[in-house]
Every structure is written in structure tokens, then in C-alpha cells.
Design a protein around this motif. Structure first.
Motif, PDB file in Angstrom:
ATOM      1  N   PHE A  78     -46.444  10.197  31.538  1.00 35.55           N
ATOM      2  CA  PHE A  78     -46.136  11.255  30.562  1.00 35.55           C
ATOM      3  C   PHE A  78     -46.459  10.756  29.150  1.00 35.55           C
ATOM      4  O   PHE A  78     -47.054  11.476  28.332  1.00 35.55           O
ATOM      5  N   GLN A  79     -46.093   9.519  28.860  1.00 33.92           N
ATOM      6  CA  GLN A  79     -46.366   8.971  27.525  1.00 33.92           C
ATOM      7  C   GLN A  79     -47.864   8.741  27.320  1.00 33.92           C
ATOM      8  O   GLN A  79     -48.421   9.087  26.282  1.00 33.92           O
ATOM      9  N   VAL A  80     -48.515   8.143  28.325  1.00 34.19           N
ATOM     10  CA  VAL A  80     -49.932   7.779  28.153  1.00 34.19           C
ATOM     11  C   VAL A  80     -50.795   9.030  27.982  1.00 34.19           C
ATOM     12  O   VAL A  80     -51.748   9.037  27.194  1.00 34.19           O
ATOM     13  N   HIS A 123     -54.428  -4.271  27.392  1.00 34.94           N
ATOM     14  CA  HIS A 123     -53.748  -4.822  26.207  1.00 34.94           C
ATOM     15  C   HIS A 123     -52.867  -3.763  25.534  1.00 34.94           C
ATOM     16  O   HIS A 123     -51.779  -4.070  25.041  1.00 34.94           O
ATOM     17  N   GLN A 124     -53.346  -2.536  25.492  1.00 30.74           N
ATOM     18  CA  GLN A 124     -52.559  -1.460  24.844  1.00 30.74           C
ATOM     19  C   GLN A 124     -51.273  -1.180  25.641  1.00 30.74           C
ATOM     20  O   GLN A 124     -50.216  -0.935  25.059  1.00 30.74           O
ATOM     21  N   ILE A 125     -51.378  -1.252  26.956  1.00 31.88           N
ATOM     22  CA  ILE A 125     -50.181  -1.095  27.800  1.00 31.88           C
ATOM     23  C   ILE A 125     -49.193  -2.205  27.463  1.00 31.88           C
ATOM     24  O   ILE A 125     -47.989  -1.962  27.265  1.00 31.88           O
ATOM     25  N   ASN A 130     -53.245   1.212  38.118  1.00 35.20           N
ATOM     26  CA  ASN A 130     -51.830   1.609  38.036  1.00 35.20           C
ATOM     27  C   ASN A 130     -51.597   2.634  36.915  1.00 35.20           C
ATOM     28  O   ASN A 130     -50.787   3.551  37.076  1.00 35.20           O
ATOM     29  N   VAL A 131     -52.308   2.483  35.813  1.00 31.37           N
ATOM     30  CA  VAL A 131     -52.185   3.485  34.744  1.00 31.37           C
ATOM     31  C   VAL A 131     -52.658   4.847  35.285  1.00 31.37           C
ATOM     32  O   VAL A 131     -52.021   5.888  35.044  1.00 31.37           O
ATOM     33  N   GLY A 132     -53.727   4.826  36.061  1.00 27.93           N
ATOM     34  CA  GLY A 132     -54.195   6.065  36.701  1.00 27.93           C
ATOM     35  C   GLY A 132     -53.127   6.625  37.635  1.00 27.93           C
ATOM     36  O   GLY A 132     -52.895   7.835  37.692  1.00 27.93           O
ATOM     37  N   LYS A 133     -52.457   5.730  38.360  1.00 27.74           N
ATOM     38  CA  LYS A 133     -51.415   6.180  39.295  1.00 27.74           C
ATOM     39  C   LYS A 133     -50.236   6.796  38.534  1.00 27.74           C
ATOM     40  O   LYS A 133     -49.623   7.768  38.978  1.00 27.74           O
ATOM     41  N   ALA A 134     -49.927   6.216  37.361  1.00 28.91           N
ATOM     42  CA  ALA A 134     -48.854   6.778  36.525  1.00 28.91           C
ATOM     43  C   ALA A 134     -49.274   8.160  36.012  1.00 28.91           C
ATOM     44  O   ALA A 134     -48.469   9.109  35.993  1.00 28.91           O
ATOM     45  N   LEU A 135     -50.544   8.281  35.598  1.00 26.73           N
ATOM     46  CA  LEU A 135     -51.018   9.583  35.110  1.00 26.73           C
ATOM     47  C   LEU A 135     -50.998  10.617  36.240  1.00 26.73           C
ATOM     48  O   LEU A 135     -50.669  11.786  36.019  1.00 26.73           O
ATOM     49  N   GLU A 136     -51.327  10.185  37.443  1.00 28.82           N
ATOM     50  CA  GLU A 136     -51.237  11.131  38.571  1.00 28.82           C
ATOM     51  C   GLU A 136     -49.785  11.581  38.747  1.00 28.82           C
ATOM     52  O   GLU A 136     -49.522  12.771  38.967  1.00 28.82           O
TER      53      GLU A 136
END
Ligand code: HEC
Ligand code: HEC
Length: 400
Positions: free
Chosen positions: A67-69, A154-156, A208-214
Motif C-alpha cells: 500500500f505504501q510503495v 536500497h530504498q526499501i 518480494n516488493v512485487g509480492k507486497a504490491l500484489e
């Protein structure tokens, strides 16, 4: 089951399959038995299909990160482009432009992400074979966010460490600058000279960032609309004109591709949609399959959770110039239409379909003659496919 007759009619049909006098679709007498059964399948199921290869798809911690990303412009080279630049919550997660603009203007129309969780194949050409693997393409596309996977990691670490680690466990030691340069992606020296094991670590973070966005996009998903009420038995949910349009939809063969509850077969067909002015031909699905075969983020790669799926097939002649059948739910809200936004009105999309497309097209697309009344009813029916917005707070910008 209000559409189909039972009892005597079915028995008669069974005995004498061609009996013309038997009306098998009493509510919609213009429809064949088969189409009648298809109408019943249009209601949206109460639950989403399972995610493809994402064990965190329904995990709350992953959702909170995603949600944040989705709304965070720091994940772009000019710190000003976010997913929501082209998928605006206030515009049904669409941008209402022919083609989208991030760092530069791309050659495709941005689909609304409200239905992404309902389909397996993502983007107009299916260059992502799961929802979680789609976002990386947007991050690294020079015209969209122009970021690199090392910068994402790095941004994460800098902005979302706790959220990430709550969902996915410890980040790799990214502050070791010798192992993890500040930016880089495949094809760039900084990335290409990293140890393979470290590249794998970074790829795991971005997967994992993609998985969070999903996980977020599975919450920011549309609800049901009048068509669902109608199919479930509330016949007043469609007007007579819209109901007529439903019959025309089947008579015109639209359901050969726009089928089932999402009004898409989740497959690819060439209609011969011409390039936008000034653009070259677009190979669509054929180029996407070649790209997917090289991707470590596909369903047969190391980041796919669960049993691996079959690898990407090689493109065939039918894939040249083929594009994903778009959903028709909410279609009135996502114009201009077509993969490159060249259709300014729904009537113009319909004209193009009715004449059987252009050039070498899928055999499923047939030229079809409709009266002026039938056309108007069909357009009214498409407008009746509007659906409810996602629930709060997922339908809006996060309250940081
Ligand atoms: C510059 C505008 C832009 C940005 C920024 C952008 N997208 Fe997109 N998005 C598009 C376009 C255009 C497509 C279609 C791409 C294609 O067909 O090649 C698309 C396709 C998609 C799809 C596939 C939907 C479907 O129905 O096929 C999803 C999901 C998606 N984007 C999610 C995201 C996420 C998540 C982000 C942020 C990481 C993001 N997008 C950033 C423009 C953008
Ligand atoms: C052979 C499969 C097929 C059939 C049959 C078909 N369509 Fe399509 N339709 C597609 C594909 C593929 C696209 C995307 C084309 C592109 O942009 O390259 C599309 C695009 C559309 C769009 C634009 C949606 C958007 O979001 O941009 C609408 C509206 C539409 N079709 C309505 C219809 C109607 C109404 C019928 C029946 C008269 C119909 N289609 C029959 C495959 C089909």
C-alpha cells in the motif's frame, strides 16, 4: 437459475435436439441454450482466484508494505513518478490518457489495476505471467519510473525496512557497498559484475516488493455491479435496453473472447488494431513471450512460491500482433480504448470489431452486421458493466 428452463423443455431437447419451438432461455428468448448457460456464468464469484506463485498474496504485513510503495514516488529516478501516477485511485486506477506518461510517454494505454487480481496474464501483451512479477517492469522501464533493482532494494532499506522485514524477514546486508552498489540492473556494469549470489539476494528483495504490491492490488480490487444482481435473479437490475444489449452481445459473438465473469478469456488475439500515429507496428504477444523466456521472475523461476508452472511456450504465428482481451467491467470508465488508446469512443471500438478488424486477424473475430438499435443496445449494455469501487482505505491514497 432463473434464465434456463428446466423440466419438459430440457427433456424435449434431450429427445429431439433440434426442436425449434422449445424456448430454452425463457427470460432471453433470443439466446441459444449455450449462450443462456454463459449468461449464468457472468456473475462475479465472491472470492478472488488464488494468487499465482505468491505465498504472501493475502498477508496483512505484505499488504501494508505494498500500500505504501504503490504511492511512493521515491521509487523513480526523478523521485516524482509512482504507480499511482498512471493508476490513479480517483480515476479507477487508470489515467484516462491514450498512452501513459511517467519519465516519458509510453506506447501503451494503462489498464485499470482494479481487475488485475482476477487475471493471470498482466499487461496488454502478457509480458508478466503473474501479478507479483509485473511491477518490476514498471520500476525499471526507462519511460515509466526509470529506477533499478539495486535502487529499489536500497530504498526499501532506507524508507520501509520495518514494514519489509515484518513481512519477508531480514534484508540482506545492503550497506556493504562493495557487494551491493547503489544502483544498477542487468546490462549495467555495476550489476553485471556483482556475485551471482548477491544478484539473487537483490532479485529476491524486488520479487518480494512485487509480492507486497500484489497483496495491495488484491485489496484494491473492484466489487460487483448491476450485471451480477441481474444474473443472480434481480431482473430489474438491467433496463430493457441493457437487457437487449446483453442478447446482442452474445449474438454478435463478443463472448468468443470477452467471456466469463471478468468478460475476458485471459488470452491473446490479433484484431489488427493499427499503430497510433507516428508509431511502428507492435508485435504484442510474440515479443512478450520472447522477453518472458529470459526473465528470472516467471512462473518457472526461483521466486515463484509453490510448485513451478510450465515454462513459457515459444511464440507462434498467431501471437504476432496479438493482445490480451481486456475486461469489459468498468469499460466506460477506462477510455480511450485499445492497447494504444487509439479508440476515442466505445462506438469506434465497436465499429472496428464489427468490420472484423484489419489485416490478418484471429478467426474468432467475425464480421457482424447489427442494426442501429442493436448497436445502441450493445453500448448501453457495456455501460451497465460498471462495478463498485474497492473498499476503504484501499481505494484511496494512504494516510501516512
Ligand atoms: C508511466 C505510467 C505507469 C506507471 C508509473 C506504472 N504503470 Fe502499471 N501500467 C502502465 C501501462 C502503460 C501498462 C500496460 C503496459 C503494457 O501493456 O505494456 C500498465 C500495466 C500494469 C498492470 C497490468 C494490468 C493489466 O490489466 O494488464 C499492472 C498490474 C500494473 N501496471 C501495476 C503497476 C504498479 C504496481 C506500478 C508501480 C510499481 C505501475 N503499474 C506503474 C502504466 C504505468
Ligand atoms: C477475437 C476475440 C474478440 C472478440 C470476438 C471481441 N473482442 Fe473486443 N477485444 C479483443 C481484444 C484482443 C481487444 C484489445 C485489442 C487491442 O487493443 O489490440 C479488444 C478490445 C475491446 C474493447 C476495448 C476495451 C478497452 O479497455 O480498451 C471493447 C470495448 C471491446 N473489445 C468490445 C467488444 C465487443 C462489444 C465485441 C462484440 C461485438 C467484442 N469486443 C468482440 C478481443 C475480442
Amino acid at each position: 437459475m432463473f434464465l434456463r428452463a428446466s423440466g419438459a423443455c430440457s427433456t424435449a431437447l434431450f429427445l429431439l435436439a433440434t426442436l425449434p419451438a422449445c424456448v430454452e432461455c425463457p427470460r432471453l428468448p433470443g439466446l441459444s441454450v449455450n449462450a443462456c448457460a454463459q449468461v449464468e456464468r457472468l456473475a462475479l464469484p465472491a472470492t478472488l482466484p488464488p494468487s499465482v506463485g505468491n505465498a504472501k498474496a493475502d498477508d496483512r504485513n505484505a499488504l501494508l508494505l505494498g500500500f505504501q510503495v504503490f504511492f511512493d514516488a521515491r521509487f523513480s529516478s526523478n523521485q516524482d513518478v509512482r504507480c499511482a501516477t498512471c493508476h490513479l485511485p480517483e480515476r479507477d486506477f487508470h489515467d484516462a490518457k491514450p498512452t501513459s506518461t511517467g519519465l516519458a510517454t509510453v506506447d501503451r494505454n494503462s489498464p485499470s489495476t482494479l481487475h488485475a487480481a482476477w487475471q493471470r496474464w498482466q499487461t496488454w501483451d502478457g509480458k508478466a505471467d503473474s501479478l507479483w512479477s509485473q511491477p518490476l517492469g514498471a520500476f525499471e522501464n526507462p519511460k515509466e519510473m526509470n529506477y533499478t533493482r539495486l535502487e529499489i532494494a536500497h530504498q526499501i532499506a532506507a524508507s520501509h525496512r520495518a514494514r519489509y522485514e515484518n513481512a519477508f524477514g531480514p534484508l540482506p546486508p545492503l550497506d556493504d557497498g562493495a557487494r551491493f552498489p547503489s544502483k544498477g540492473k542487468p546490462g549495467e556494469e555495476s550489476w553485471d559484475r556483482m556475485a551471482a549470489a548477491d544478484q539473487l539476494e537483490v532479485n529476491r528483495v524486488v520479487a518480494n516488493v512485487g509480492k507486497a504490491l500484489e497483496a495491495y492490488m488484491r485489496k484494491a480490487v473492484h466489487g460487483t455491479g448491476r450485471i451480477d444482481k441481474y444474473v443472480q435473479g434481480d431482473t430489474s437490475a438491467l433496463t430493457k435496453e441493457e437487457e437487449k444489449g446483453l442478447v446482442v452481445f452474445f449474438k454478435a459473438g463478443c463472448d468468443a473472447c470477452h467471456s466469463g465473469p471478468t468478460f475476458t478469456d485471459d488470452a491473446f488475439h490479433a484484431l489488427g488494431v493499427p499503430p497510433a500515429p507516428g508509431m511502428g507496428p507492435d508485435r504484442g504477444r510474440a515479443a512478450a513471450l520472447e522477453q518472458l523466456a529470459q526473465s528470472p521472475f516467471s512462473v518457472d523461476g526461483p521466486f515463484h512460491d509453490g510448485p513451478k508452472l510450465a515454462p513459457t511456450p515459444a511464440p507462434t504465428a498467431a501471437d504476432e500482433g496479438a493482445f490480451h482481451t481486456p475486461t469489459l467491467r468498468n469499460v466506460t470508465r477506462t477510455g480511450p480504448w485499445g492497447h494504444n488508446g487509439i479508440f476515442p469512443t466505445l462506438a469506434s471500438v465497436l465499429d472496428f470489431h464489427q468490420k472484423g478488424g484489419e489485416g490478418k486477424v484471429s478467426p474468432k473475430l467475425k464480421k457482424v452486421d447489427l442494426t442501429t438499435d442493436e448497436r445502441a443496445a450493445l453500448v448501453a449494455f457495456m455501460a451497465a458493466l460498471e462495478v463498485d469501487d474497492p473498499p476503504q482505505p484501499w481505494n484511496n491514497w494512504p494516510d501516512r
